[in-house]
Design a protein around this motif. Sequence first.
Motif, PDB file in Angstrom:
ATOM      1  N   PRO A  15       8.289   6.803  -0.293  1.00 23.97           N
ATOM      2  CA  PRO A  15       7.199   6.207  -1.069  1.00 23.97           C
ATOM      3  C   PRO A  15       6.851   6.960  -2.336  1.00 23.97           C
ATOM      4  O   PRO A  15       6.333   6.361  -3.284  1.00 23.97           O
ATOM      5  N   LEU A  16       7.129   8.267  -2.388  1.00 20.84           N
ATOM      6  CA  LEU A  16       6.784   9.055  -3.569  1.00 20.84           C
ATOM      7  C   LEU A  16       7.978   9.265  -4.490  1.00 20.84           C
ATOM      8  O   LEU A  16       7.911  10.058  -5.420  1.00 20.84           O
TER       9      LEU A  16
ATOM     10  N   ARG B 126       0.834  -1.196   0.000  1.00 16.44           N
ATOM     11  CA  ARG B 126       0.000   0.000   0.000  1.00 16.44           C
ATOM     12  C   ARG B 126       0.880   1.261   0.000  1.00 16.44           C
ATOM     13  O   ARG B 126       0.553   2.252  -0.666  1.00 16.44           O
ATOM     14  N   PHE B 127       1.984   1.213   0.712  1.00 10.53           N
ATOM     15  CA  PHE B 127       2.882   2.362   0.759  1.00 10.53           C
ATOM     16  C   PHE B 127       3.735   2.479  -0.501  1.00 10.53           C
ATOM     17  O   PHE B 127       3.977   3.578  -0.997  1.00 10.53           O
ATOM     18  N   ILE B 128       4.200   1.352  -1.013  1.00 10.14           N
ATOM     19  CA  ILE B 128       5.045   1.356  -2.217  1.00 10.14           C
ATOM     20  C   ILE B 128       4.495   0.298  -3.169  1.00 10.14           C
ATOM     21  O   ILE B 128       4.907  -0.862  -3.138  1.00 10.14           O
ATOM     22  N   PRO B 129       3.536   0.664  -4.012  1.00 13.65           N
ATOM     23  CA  PRO B 129       2.869  -0.318  -4.883  1.00 13.65           C
ATOM     24  C   PRO B 129       3.789  -0.829  -5.989  1.00 13.65           C
ATOM     25  O   PRO B 129       4.665  -0.110  -6.475  1.00 13.65           O
ATOM     26  N   PRO B 130       3.593  -2.081  -6.399  1.00 11.04           N
ATOM     27  CA  PRO B 130       4.389  -2.635  -7.494  1.00 11.04           C
ATOM     28  C   PRO B 130       4.109  -1.950  -8.830  1.00 11.04           C
ATOM     29  O   PRO B 130       4.984  -1.867  -9.690  1.00 11.04           O
TER      30      PRO B 130
ATOM     31  N   PRO C 252      -7.462   9.079   1.343  1.00 13.98           N
ATOM     32  CA  PRO C 252      -8.296   9.024   2.556  1.00 13.98           C
ATOM     33  C   PRO C 252      -9.745   8.633   2.277  1.00 13.98           C
ATOM     34  O   PRO C 252     -10.396   8.038   3.140  1.00 13.98           O
ATOM     35  N   SER C 253     -10.254   8.942   1.078  1.00 13.27           N
ATOM     36  CA  SER C 253     -11.642   8.589   0.786  1.00 13.27           C
ATOM     37  C   SER C 253     -11.828   7.079   0.680  1.00 13.27           C
ATOM     38  O   SER C 253     -12.954   6.580   0.797  1.00 13.27           O
ATOM     39  N   ALA C 254     -10.738   6.352   0.461  1.00 17.24           N
ATOM     40  CA  ALA C 254     -10.805   4.894   0.393  1.00 17.24           C
ATOM     41  C   ALA C 254     -10.287   4.246   1.672  1.00 17.24           C
ATOM     42  O   ALA C 254     -10.887   3.304   2.198  1.00 17.24           O
ATOM     43  N   TRP C 255      -9.170   4.770   2.188  1.00 19.68           N
ATOM     44  CA  TRP C 255      -8.486   4.123   3.302  1.00 19.68           C
ATOM     45  C   TRP C 255      -8.789   4.754   4.667  1.00 19.68           C
ATOM     46  O   TRP C 255      -8.379   4.223   5.691  1.00 19.68           O
ATOM     47  N   GLY C 256      -9.458   5.896   4.654  1.00 24.36           N
ATOM     48  CA  GLY C 256      -9.784   6.537   5.920  1.00 24.36           C
ATOM     49  C   GLY C 256      -8.828   7.671   6.262  1.00 24.36           C
ATOM     50  O   GLY C 256      -7.847   7.914   5.554  1.00 24.36           O
ATOM     51  N   ASP C 257      -9.118   8.354   7.354  1.00 21.34           N
ATOM     52  CA  ASP C 257      -8.326   9.515   7.750  1.00 21.34           C
ATOM     53  C   ASP C 257      -6.886   9.156   8.115  1.00 21.34           C
ATOM     54  O   ASP C 257      -6.010  10.025   8.135  1.00 21.34           O
ATOM     55  N   ASP C 258      -6.638   7.904   8.420  1.00 21.66           N
ATOM     56  CA  ASP C 258      -5.280   7.476   8.767  1.00 21.66           C
ATOM     57  C   ASP C 258      -4.567   6.844   7.571  1.00 21.66           C
ATOM     58  O   ASP C 258      -3.680   6.005   7.735  1.00 21.66           O
ATOM     59  N   ALA C 259      -4.946   7.253   6.374  1.00 23.26           N
ATOM     60  CA  ALA C 259      -4.370   6.661   5.155  1.00 23.26           C
ATOM     61  C   ALA C 259      -2.860   6.833   5.082  1.00 23.26           C
ATOM     62  O   ALA C 259      -2.170   6.030   4.452  1.00 23.26           O
ATOM     63  N   ASP C 260      -2.318   7.888   5.725  1.00 24.59           N
ATOM     64  CA  ASP C 260      -0.877   8.122   5.687  1.00 24.59           C
ATOM     65  C   ASP C 260      -0.136   7.374   6.785  1.00 24.59           C
ATOM     66  O   ASP C 260       1.086   7.472   6.878  1.00 24.59           O
ATOM     67  N   GLU C 261      -0.870   6.645   7.615  1.00 26.23           N
ATOM     68  CA  GLU C 261      -0.248   5.889   8.688  1.00 26.23           C
ATOM     69  C   GLU C 261       0.003   4.451   8.257  1.00 26.23           C
ATOM     70  O   GLU C 261      -0.823   3.839   7.578  1.00 26.23           O
ATOM     71  N   PHE C 262       1.161   3.925   8.660  1.00 27.85           N
ATOM     72  CA  PHE C 262       1.479   2.520   8.396  1.00 27.85           C
ATOM     73  C   PHE C 262       0.894   1.688   9.529  1.00 27.85           C
ATOM     74  O   PHE C 262       1.398   1.692  10.645  1.00 27.85           O
ATOM     75  N   ARG C 263      -0.198   1.005   9.236  1.00 24.91           N
ATOM     76  CA  ARG C 263      -0.802   0.109  10.222  1.00 24.91           C
ATOM     77  C   ARG C 263      -1.460  -1.058   9.491  1.00 24.91           C
ATOM     78  O   ARG C 263      -1.907  -0.920   8.344  1.00 24.91           O
ATOM     79  N   LEU C 264      -1.482  -2.179  10.147  1.00 26.29           N
ATOM     80  CA  LEU C 264      -2.074  -3.367   9.529  1.00 26.29           C
ATOM     81  C   LEU C 264      -3.589  -3.221   9.497  1.00 26.29           C
ATOM     82  O   LEU C 264      -4.211  -2.863  10.500  1.00 26.29           O
ATOM     83  N   ARG C 265      -4.179  -3.505   8.351  1.00 22.38           N
ATOM     84  CA  ARG C 265      -5.617  -3.347   8.147  1.00 22.38           C
ATOM     85  C   ARG C 265      -6.240  -4.709   7.814  1.00 22.38           C
ATOM     86  O   ARG C 265      -5.538  -5.650   7.442  1.00 22.38           O
ATOM     87  N   PRO C 266      -7.550  -4.825   7.917  1.00 26.73           N
ATOM     88  CA  PRO C 266      -8.194  -6.098   7.555  1.00 26.73           C
ATOM     89  C   PRO C 266      -7.910  -6.452   6.093  1.00 26.73           C
ATOM     90  O   PRO C 266      -7.864  -5.578   5.225  1.00 26.73           O
ATOM     91  N   LEU C 267      -7.727  -7.724   5.820  1.00 29.84           N
ATOM     92  CA  LEU C 267      -7.453  -8.159   4.449  1.00 29.84           C
ATOM     93  C   LEU C 267      -8.563  -7.726   3.504  1.00 29.84           C
ATOM     94  O   LEU C 267      -8.304  -7.431   2.327  1.00 29.84           O
TER      95      LEU C 267
END
Length: 216
Positions: free
Chosen positions: A173-174, A24-28, A96-111
């Motif tokens: 990442p950018l 998610r942070f560094i997409p292929p 953020p519209s897809a991943w939420g307000d914490d989109a810039d945070e590295f945290r494990l999310r539900p699969l």
Amino acid sequence: STNPSPGFSLPKGKELEFFWECIRFIPPVFGLPHWETRPTCVNLTVAESQELNKSNGATKACPEQEADPSTGFPPVNQWQGGQRVVLGLVLGQRDPSAWGDDADEFRLRPLADYDEHSVGFAEMAKDDSILDGRANRNCPGKDLALVAGEIFFQEFDVKQWYAADPSSITVDPLGALVQIPPFVLRASNFEAHEAAEQEETKKAEETTKDLEQFLG
């Protein structure tokens, strides 16, 4: 530090989620290019070139031209007159519209979140109803990559390795071309192995020298 999550510890059984979050942070697939206006075909006008565009995979190629005697190949225009746009999928992976307000945070999310929102493999560029999928532009290695990544982190024991130069590990990442530059990891007992190898080499050299003296 450029580490997006300093002090992070990977919970056992969450290896796939961890790999997904890295992706998610560094997409292929960093960007997905497409032509909003195709380049003008050789010997055709702009309007004639655009008329070759058709729906449902029926777009036609530019008419083939005679070979140029000086090159042996027909003239081709690959750029002029066209308008090329590249979708920044790396931005979609942190929207953020897809991943939420914490989109810039590295945290494990539900699969399920990764399955639903990921664009890192260009998932949206797949439509098997067009040319039986021959026009798909999504990454065909997605499933294999996820399996390989999960197994790697299941087997990788961070306690057995250390960075030869921790300052060389940077994350951007950018970054346009390089997001993580090369770095060196060494086994935690590297020095002991190196000393043992040097001792074995020394003994072998001494044995060879003694043998040469005996035969001499």
